[in-house]
Design an enzyme around this catalytic site. Structure first.
Site, PDB file in Angstrom:
ATOM      1  N   PRO A  91       0.845  -1.203   0.000  1.00 32.03           N
ATOM      2  CA  PRO A  91       0.000   0.000   0.000  1.00 32.03           C
ATOM      3  C   PRO A  91       0.876   1.248   0.000  1.00 32.03           C
ATOM      4  O   PRO A  91       1.517   1.577   0.989  1.00 32.03           O
ATOM      5  CB  PRO A  91      -0.803  -0.136   1.302  1.00 32.03           C
ATOM      6  CG  PRO A  91       0.013  -1.029   2.168  1.00 32.03           C
ATOM      7  CD  PRO A  91       0.769  -1.946   1.271  1.00 32.03           C
ATOM      8  N   ASP A 115       5.900   2.122   1.987  1.00 33.14           N
ATOM      9  CA  ASP A 115       4.983   1.013   2.237  1.00 33.14           C
ATOM     10  C   ASP A 115       4.302   1.266   3.580  1.00 33.14           C
ATOM     11  O   ASP A 115       4.952   1.193   4.633  1.00 33.14           O
ATOM     12  CB  ASP A 115       5.773  -0.298   2.249  1.00 33.14           C
ATOM     13  CG  ASP A 115       4.878  -1.531   2.390  1.00 33.14           C
ATOM     14  OD1 ASP A 115       3.704  -1.387   2.790  1.00 33.14           O
ATOM     15  OD2 ASP A 115       5.366  -2.644   2.114  1.00 33.14           O
ATOM     16  N   HIS A 116       3.000   1.522   3.552  1.00 32.15           N
ATOM     17  CA  HIS A 116       2.297   1.897   4.783  1.00 32.15           C
ATOM     18  C   HIS A 116       2.133   0.717   5.744  1.00 32.15           C
ATOM     19  O   HIS A 116       1.704   0.903   6.883  1.00 32.15           O
ATOM     20  CB  HIS A 116       0.923   2.483   4.437  1.00 32.15           C
ATOM     21  CG  HIS A 116       0.504   3.575   5.367  1.00 32.15           C
ATOM     22  ND1 HIS A 116       1.001   3.714   6.641  1.00 32.15           N
ATOM     23  CD2 HIS A 116      -0.368   4.606   5.208  1.00 32.15           C
ATOM     24  CE1 HIS A 116       0.455   4.751   7.235  1.00 32.15           C
ATOM     25  NE2 HIS A 116      -0.389   5.320   6.384  1.00 32.15           N
ATOM     26  N   ARG A 117       2.450  -0.492   5.310  1.00 33.92           N
ATOM     27  CA  ARG A 117       2.455  -1.623   6.246  1.00 33.92           C
ATOM     28  C   ARG A 117       3.629  -1.515   7.209  1.00 33.92           C
ATOM     29  O   ARG A 117       3.559  -1.964   8.364  1.00 33.92           O
ATOM     30  CB  ARG A 117       2.550  -2.948   5.496  1.00 33.92           C
ATOM     31  CG  ARG A 117       1.393  -3.266   4.568  1.00 33.92           C
ATOM     32  CD  ARG A 117       1.671  -4.512   3.753  1.00 33.92           C
ATOM     33  NE  ARG A 117       2.890  -4.371   2.947  1.00 33.92           N
ATOM     34  CZ  ARG A 117       3.396  -5.343   2.193  1.00 33.92           C
ATOM     35  NH1 ARG A 117       2.802  -6.537   2.153  1.00 33.92           N
ATOM     36  NH2 ARG A 117       4.493  -5.143   1.490  1.00 33.92           N
ATOM     37  N   VAL A 165       5.882   1.530   7.295  1.00 31.94           N
ATOM     38  CA  VAL A 165       6.170   2.907   7.682  1.00 31.94           C
ATOM     39  C   VAL A 165       4.858   3.660   7.932  1.00 31.94           C
ATOM     40  O   VAL A 165       4.018   3.775   7.037  1.00 31.94           O
ATOM     41  CB  VAL A 165       6.971   3.629   6.583  1.00 31.94           C
ATOM     42  CG1 VAL A 165       7.354   5.035   7.035  1.00 31.94           C
ATOM     43  CG2 VAL A 165       8.215   2.827   6.205  1.00 31.94           C
TER      44      VAL A 165
END
Length: 440
Positions: free
Chosen positions: A235, A411-413, A415
């Protein structure tokens, strides 16, 4: 008596299944030595030169430049005993050369390759076929490969080429019925039976063709697959920051005049590389990776910095290993070497593996900014825009300054917004005022 060995296309990087033949460095009749470079190929990752593990005389080239070949396919035949001095009696003859395992070459591994003749089907079986070879070294030299007629290279896979050779069909006389004009097994069998080969109908906008088609392969094919995987797996979040880099550009001019940096090419990318390494120590999340299989986040205590480079063969991302341990001068020298090698198309697959974070520089094309896609196996990518003269407020007054736009995709998973923002702010602060590095 001659002893022939077939040289199969080896897997030059783990997981590759095919490669394109770029250039041959030998021709039938040439004498070669052990580990001599004989062919240049392009894999999905890089252009690679292949050495041959035997000495002898080249008797046949099985594939032509521009052809895509599967790993394990024989591409060259060599007579390793042209004088016949080591020939043994038939009773004590070794196994056929084509059934031997190819010895490891310098720089990569190899696979055992066995060549087998397929049984002919249908009307093609009516064509007289030579008897199956006995399990001894072949005694008859293979015919040399003719030069392409008028530069035309028929499009056909190796098994189809072999079938055409066995049936005595000239591929140059055929028009392929498959997409893109590729010649199929059926085309060859029809030609062997005297039947006309159907010519595929190509629709165009008008009588004058104003479009062209280029096969998707090599680096372009790998890049497309990697970008799709990254875009639909991680994401993405992208943040932007505009900064005044006038102090950085002034510092760059000072370095150019210093004795220590004489002859060293220092660019804005050099400063960005140093800034990323320093900022990553304060925000290690951007230098980590999501391991879906293990359900773990893997934090890296080193920075293998990827540098996106546009080359004649497409976009590649070679790495500067342990960039975080380098001085500014060492980084500048490493980046110069990396880009020079990339432009020459000589970057090896190993040099593009196992990165931890990447920088892409669209500013060299005069572009202000972009929303970069994260390189697979990483969690962040920084994009540098063009440095331009723009009005900027300094101490309450409008002045012309050197202004740069940064963008960071992460990567929002792995960071969160806070970590991504802090990292981007740190990079911006270091580029806006390199003296800030003294506080890190």
């Amino acid at each position: 008596m001659p002893t022939f060995k077939q040289f199969p296309l080896a897997d030059t990087a783990e997981g590759l299944t095919e490669a394109d033949i770029l250039n041959w460095h030998v021709k039938p009749g040439d004498t070669v030595t052990v580990n001599q470079i004989v062919v240049e190929i392009e894999t999905a990752k890089a252009a690679v030169e292949l050495p041959i593990p035997w000495a002898g005389v080249v008797t046949e080239l099985h594939v032509e430049p521009g052809q895509t070949v599967e790993v394990g396919t024989p591409i060259l035949t060599i007579d390793v005993d042209p004088g016949g001095a080591s020939a043994a009696p038939a009773a004590a003859a070794p196994a056929p050369a084509e059934e031997e395992e190819m010895k490891p070459l310098v720089g990569y591994g190899s696979k055992a390759v066995v060549t087998q003749r397929r049984a002919r089907k249908g009307a093609a079986a009516a064509v007289a076929a030579p008897p199956a070879p006995a399990p001894v070294p072949v005694a008859v030299a293979p015919a040399p490969v003719a030069a392409p007629r008028g530069g035309y290279v028929p499009l056909a896979k190796p098994p189809v080429r072999k079938l055409a050779k066995d049936l005595g069909v000239d591929l140059h006389a055929l028009t392929g019925s498959a997409s893109g004009g590729v010649i199929t097994r059926e085309d060859v069998e029809r030609a062997a039976n005297g039947a006309a080969v159907a010519t595929p109908v190509v629709s165009t906008v008008d009588s004058g063709s104003r479009e062209r088609r280029v096969p998707i392969k090599g680096v372009r094919k790998m890049t497309a697959a990697a970008m799709v995987q990254s875009a639909y797996t991680a994401p993405h979040v992208t943040e932007f920051l505009t900064i005044d880099v006038t102090p950085m550009m002034e510092f760059r001019e000072k370095l150019k005049k210093s004795r220590e940096f004489a002859g060293v090419k220092v660019t804005p990318l050099t400063f960005a590389a140093k800034a990323v390494c320093l900022a990553a120590k304060r925000t290690p999340d951007v230098n980590a990776v999501w391991d879906e299989a293990a359900q773990e986040i893997v934090y890296k205590d080193y920075v293998h910095l990827g540098i996106a480079a546009a080359t004649p063969r497409g976009l590649i991302v070679p790495k500067v290993r342990d960039a975080d341990s380098m001085s500014l001068k060492e980084l500048a020298q490493a980046l110069t070497t990396l880009t020079d090698v990339a432009r020459e198309g000589k970057t090896s697959p190993a040099d593009m593996a196992n990165g931890t974070i990447t920088i892409t520089n669209v500013g060299v094309f005069g572009v202000d900014t972009g929303t970069p896609i994260i390189n697979p196996g990483e969690s962040a990518i920084l994009c540098l825009g063009a440095i331009k003269d723009q009005p900027w407020v300094v101490d309450g007054e409008i002045k012309v300054r050197k202004v740069l736009q940064l963008s960071l995709s992460f990567d929002h998973r792995v960071v969160d917004g806070q970590q991504g923002s802090e990292f981007l702010a740190d990079v911006g602060a270091l580029l806006a005022d390199p003296a800030m590095a003294m506080t890190y």
